[in-house]
Design a protein around this motif. Structure first.
Motif, mmCIF file in Angstrom:
data_model
loop_
_atom_site.group_PDB
_atom_site.id
_atom_site.type_symbol
_atom_site.label_atom_id
_atom_site.label_comp_id
_atom_site.label_asym_id
_atom_site.label_seq_id
_atom_site.Cartn_x
_atom_site.Cartn_y
_atom_site.Cartn_z
ATOM 1 N N ARG A 286 8.389 5.562 -0.142
ATOM 2 C CA ARG A 286 8.882 5.182 -1.469
ATOM 3 C C ARG A 286 8.285 3.848 -1.902
ATOM 4 N NH1 ARG A 286 15.095 3.526 -2.692
ATOM 5 N NH2 ARG A 286 14.459 1.775 -1.392
ATOM 6 N N HIS A 287 8.267 2.891 -0.986
ATOM 7 C CA HIS A 287 7.709 1.576 -1.305
ATOM 8 C C HIS A 287 6.248 1.709 -1.731
ATOM 9 C CE1 HIS A 287 6.745 -2.775 0.187
ATOM 10 N NE2 HIS A 287 6.728 -2.684 -1.120
ATOM 11 N N MET B 223 4.773 4.363 -2.879
ATOM 12 C CA MET B 223 4.710 5.113 -4.134
ATOM 13 C C MET B 223 5.077 4.219 -5.322
ATOM 14 S SD MET B 223 6.394 8.821 -4.911
ATOM 15 C CE MET B 223 8.037 8.348 -4.352
ATOM 16 N N ASP B 224 6.118 3.413 -5.155
ATOM 17 C CA ASP B 224 6.515 2.492 -6.222
ATOM 18 C C ASP B 224 5.363 1.564 -6.592
ATOM 19 O OD1 ASP B 224 9.057 3.535 -6.361
ATOM 20 O OD2 ASP B 224 10.000 1.945 -5.188
ATOM 21 N N MET B 225 4.687 1.043 -5.561
ATOM 22 C CA MET B 225 3.611 0.079 -5.799
ATOM 23 C C MET B 225 2.336 0.774 -6.266
ATOM 24 S SD MET B 225 4.493 -3.095 -5.221
ATOM 25 C CE MET B 225 2.916 -3.870 -4.848
ATOM 26 N N PHE B 226 1.829 1.664 -5.438
ATOM 27 C CA PHE B 226 0.497 2.223 -5.671
ATOM 28 C C PHE B 226 0.487 3.205 -6.834
ATOM 29 C CE2 PHE B 226 -3.233 4.812 -4.976
ATOM 30 C CZ PHE B 226 -4.170 3.934 -4.474
ATOM 31 N N TYR B 227 1.529 4.007 -6.948
ATOM 32 C CA TYR B 227 1.525 5.065 -7.966
ATOM 33 C C TYR B 227 2.156 4.597 -9.282
ATOM 34 C CZ TYR B 227 1.769 9.673 -10.085
ATOM 35 O OH TYR B 227 1.597 10.736 -10.947
ATOM 36 N N PHE C 129 0.276 6.713 0.593
ATOM 37 C CA PHE C 129 1.270 5.668 0.350
ATOM 38 C C PHE C 129 1.637 4.949 1.647
ATOM 39 C CE2 PHE C 129 2.741 8.695 -3.222
ATOM 40 C CZ PHE C 129 1.778 8.185 -4.083
ATOM 41 N N SER C 130 1.759 5.698 2.745
ATOM 42 C CA SER C 130 2.074 5.088 4.041
ATOM 43 C C SER C 130 0.942 4.175 4.496
ATOM 44 C CB SER C 130 2.328 6.178 5.089
ATOM 45 O OG SER C 130 3.469 6.943 4.773
ATOM 46 N N LEU C 131 -0.299 4.634 4.323
ATOM 47 C CA LEU C 131 -1.452 3.818 4.700
ATOM 48 C C LEU C 131 -1.532 2.549 3.872
ATOM 49 C CD1 LEU C 131 -4.150 6.620 5.135
ATOM 50 C CD2 LEU C 131 -3.232 5.152 6.945
ATOM 51 N N PHE C 132 -1.162 2.646 2.601
ATOM 52 C CA PHE C 132 -1.197 1.480 1.729
ATOM 53 C C PHE C 132 -0.209 0.413 2.206
ATOM 54 C CE2 PHE C 132 0.350 -0.573 -2.310
ATOM 55 C CZ PHE C 132 -0.789 -1.331 -2.542
ATOM 56 N N ILE C 133 1.025 0.829 2.535
ATOM 57 C CA ILE C 133 2.024 -0.125 3.019
ATOM 58 C C ILE C 133 1.598 -0.711 4.360
ATOM 59 C CG2 ILE C 133 4.405 -0.349 3.843
ATOM 60 C CD1 ILE C 133 4.015 -0.267 0.769
ATOM 61 N N LYS C 134 1.037 0.117 5.233
ATOM 62 C CA LYS C 134 0.545 -0.375 6.527
ATOM 63 C C LYS C 134 -0.551 -1.415 6.319
ATOM 64 C CE LYS C 134 -1.427 1.276 10.901
ATOM 65 N NZ LYS C 134 -1.894 2.467 11.662
ATOM 66 N N TRP C 135 -1.483 -1.142 5.387
ATOM 67 C CA TRP C 135 -2.570 -2.082 5.087
ATOM 68 C C TRP C 135 -2.012 -3.389 4.525
ATOM 69 C CZ3 TRP C 135 -3.922 -3.998 0.200
ATOM 70 C CH2 TRP C 135 -5.124 -4.714 0.140
ATOM 71 N N THR D 131 1.532 -9.149 -0.439
ATOM 72 C CA THR D 131 2.910 -9.079 -0.921
ATOM 73 C C THR D 131 2.987 -8.295 -2.221
ATOM 74 O OG1 THR D 131 2.814 -11.095 -2.275
ATOM 75 C CG2 THR D 131 3.327 -11.366 0.075
ATOM 76 N N ASP D 132 4.203 -7.857 -2.553
ATOM 77 C CA ASP D 132 4.426 -7.085 -3.775
ATOM 78 C C ASP D 132 4.158 -7.898 -5.032
ATOM 79 O OD1 ASP D 132 5.279 -5.282 -1.929
ATOM 80 O OD2 ASP D 132 7.272 -4.972 -2.774
ATOM 81 N N GLU D 133 4.196 -9.221 -4.923
ATOM 82 C CA GLU D 133 4.032 -10.074 -6.099
ATOM 83 C C GLU D 133 2.572 -10.195 -6.539
ATOM 84 O OE1 GLU D 133 6.084 -10.948 -3.463
ATOM 85 O OE2 GLU D 133 7.756 -10.198 -4.697
ATOM 86 N N GLU D 134 1.633 -9.800 -5.677
ATOM 87 C CA GLU D 134 0.222 -9.921 -6.022
ATOM 88 C C GLU D 134 -0.179 -8.875 -7.060
ATOM 89 O OE1 GLU D 134 -2.536 -10.618 -2.702
ATOM 90 O OE2 GLU D 134 -0.776 -10.768 -1.401
#
Length: 542
Positions: free
Chosen positions: A404-405, A407-411, A435-441, A448-451
């Motif tokens: 979900r995290h 997906m929220d960010m990347f998508y 999405f999982s790979l993105f959060i792992k990266w 951070t989410d703020e970038e």
């Protein structure tokens, strides 16, 4: 001594379109239409505000009656607020309405004198009139009321919407309307569906419509007050397709171009004419998918025809209508595999956003009442969100939350719906895996989410393609990404932007229907710097 002054109080998480206090305004309007009662005032609060400090301000005014609008997410704030008022003003009548009041059935807290179940206009006014006439709150016995001595077996009597006064047209909303550029707007009340997770599944599910002439006058009110965003509160706007079309014709004809509408709809009820209307109006749609697994949906009282759903949603995508999908984690019988299937299915439909929620056991809903039977274990948080189920353990729920995290960010935040299919096809991976790979990266690189999400997307995609030995595809995918990022930027801000691309925009349009591998084989690199601008007749590329 009768009631001489009445205060109503609402509390939102933060200032947003969803914080517009439509429910409290409806109660304020009903009270103020009653000649037997003094005029009520409305005060807005936010969760960041101290409930104790807010209560002391109320106590200084010494109101005779204080009404609270309580939801599950503000229930603790309201409890602290009410207790402080009770301590300072023990004779003040404290009453409550709102969805959370179902939690008080059979166990009214000592800091309340009465609570109202369901739509509150009729019962709230009747209760206050009885108190005004000398009756003590604990001795009240009427439909839709909970007191220390009495619990109504049914919700409040439903008001006649053809006679119910409008908060907008009576001027009751004037006290706050100019503080908002976004509002909630009721066109209909009630929902015929019985989704087990939803507040709308409780009690009387009669669907009633506000008169069309009232709706037209309210629209003119919103236009006069320069409202920019309107969230239509109807649980299913297109439940009656012909009525929906009548309203859409009105909005298309009368609403300013800059006024944006959000509708909650059922995809299965869309037809070509309605889809065309959605495409013509400045609007976005939110569609409750929840899950694409028939066994999961059966547990919550929903039916699902996968092919029909795809067909109807496809009608929106073909017309460029902005729509989002809702997905829930942790429904009965759901598990990590089924959740992943739902996310992959949702992404494939190309919605503009996917809102994913961890199941919350809302008071009074069927799932809350049958939680033990289903093995649904909520956490200690005020919203009673699920921490585990028999088929979804803690570790799997955490994996779903990571998806979900991502997906929220990347998508959704990254607005990647128009180009993500190229990445998935080129790397032969699922959306969930991406999405999982993105959060792992992000974790590995300390991001951070703020970038800036578009910078994060660019760097992640470049590293992923290099890692998977697809470096030759990077110029094409990054150009395609930048083109759509530029289009989103101009659409969102109205400001022009210059792009740096490795292929012409005409060539890149081929990626809407061609794989990256085939594109790179058949198109030559051509560095260019096109500009995107927003003009009166739309977005242009030069």
């Amino acid at each position: 001594m009768g009631i001489r002054n009445i205060e109503l109080h609402c509390c939102a998480a933060e200032k947003s379109i969803m914080s517009f206090p439509m429910g409290a305004l409806c109660i304020k309007t009903a009270i103020n239409q009653c000649k037997d009662l003094p005029k009520a005032t409305l005060t807005e609060h936010f969760l960041a505000e101290s409930p104790v400090k807010a209560a002391k301000a109320v106590a200084s005014r010494k109101p005779d009656a204080v009404g609270l609008c309580i939801y599950i997410w503000n229930s603790q704030w309201m409890e602290d607020f009410a207790k402080e008022i009770r301590k300072a003003l023990p004779q003040t009548i404290l009453f409550a309405g709102g969805p959370h009041c179902i939690d008080f059935v059979g166990n009214l807290p000592s800091w309340l004198d009465f609570a109202v179940l369901g739509e509150g206009e009729v019962s709230t006014v009747a209760a206050l009139q009885s108190i005004q006439n000398g009756k003590r709150p604990e001795n009240l016995q009427m439909e839709g009321l909970v007191t220390a001595k009495f619990t109504s077996p049914v919700n409040s009597k439903l008001p006649d919407l053809s006679k119910l006064a409008s908060p907008f047209l009576t001027g009751e909303a004037d006290c706050i309307i100019d503080n908002y550029d976004s509002v909630l707007w009721e066109l209909t009340r009630g929902c015929p569906f019985a989704c087990a997770f939803c507040f709308e599944s409780r009690g009387k599910r009669t669907v009633r419509d506000y008169p069309l002439d009232r709706i037209e006058k309210e629209l003119q009110y919103l236009i006069r007050h320069e409202i920019v965003n309107v969230f239509v509160l109807d649980p299913t706007f297109n439940l009656n397709p012909e009525r929906a079309k009548t309203i859409m014709r009105m909005l298309i004809a009368k609403a300013p171009e800059e006024m944006h509408f959000t509708f909650e709809i059922r995809a299965e009820l869309i037809d070509d004419e309605l889809a065309d209307m959605f495409a013509e109006l400045n609007c976005s749609l939110q569609i409750g998918l929840q899950s694409c697994d028939e066994e999961v949906l059966k547990q919550i009282g929903r039916k699902f025809d996968r092919a029909l759903f795809e067909q109807k949603v496809g009608m929106l995508a073909q017309r460029g209508v902005s729509f989002g999908l809702d997905v829930i984690i942790g429904l009965p019988k759901d598990n990590l595999k089924r959740f992943k299937n739902t996310v992959n299915f949702a992404v494939n439909l190309m919605p503009s956003n996917i809102d994913c929620f961890l199941l919350s056991l809302l008071p009074g809903t069927e799932l809350a009442q049958r939680a033990e039977e289903f093995g649904l274990i909520p956490g200690p948080d005020v919203e009673r969100t699920i921490v585990r189920t028999p088929s979804f353990n803690e570790q799997d729920i955490q994996s779903a939350l990571d998806i979900r995290h991502g997906m929220d960010m990347f998508y959704t935040k990254g607005q990647s719906c128009m180009w993500i299919h190229c990445v998935l096809e080129a790397l032969n991976i699922s959306a969930c895996n991406l999405f999982s790979l993105f959060i792992k990266w992000m974790r590995q690189t300390g991001r951070t989410d703020e970038e800036d999400i578009w910078i994060l997307q660019d760097e992640f995609i470049e590293s992923l393609f290099e890692k998977t030995k697809n470096g030759k595809l990077i110029p094409a995918i990054k150009s395609f990404m930048e083109l759509h990022q530029g289009l989103c930027y101009v659409t969102d801000t109205g400001e022009p932007v210059e792009l740096e691309l490795s292929y012409t925009t005409d060539d890149l349009s081929a990626l809407d229907h061609m794989s990256l591998q085939e594109f790179v084989k058949t198109h030559r690199i051509h560095h260019c710097t096109p500009s995107i601008v927003l003009e009166e007749d739309g977005v242009k590329i030069y």
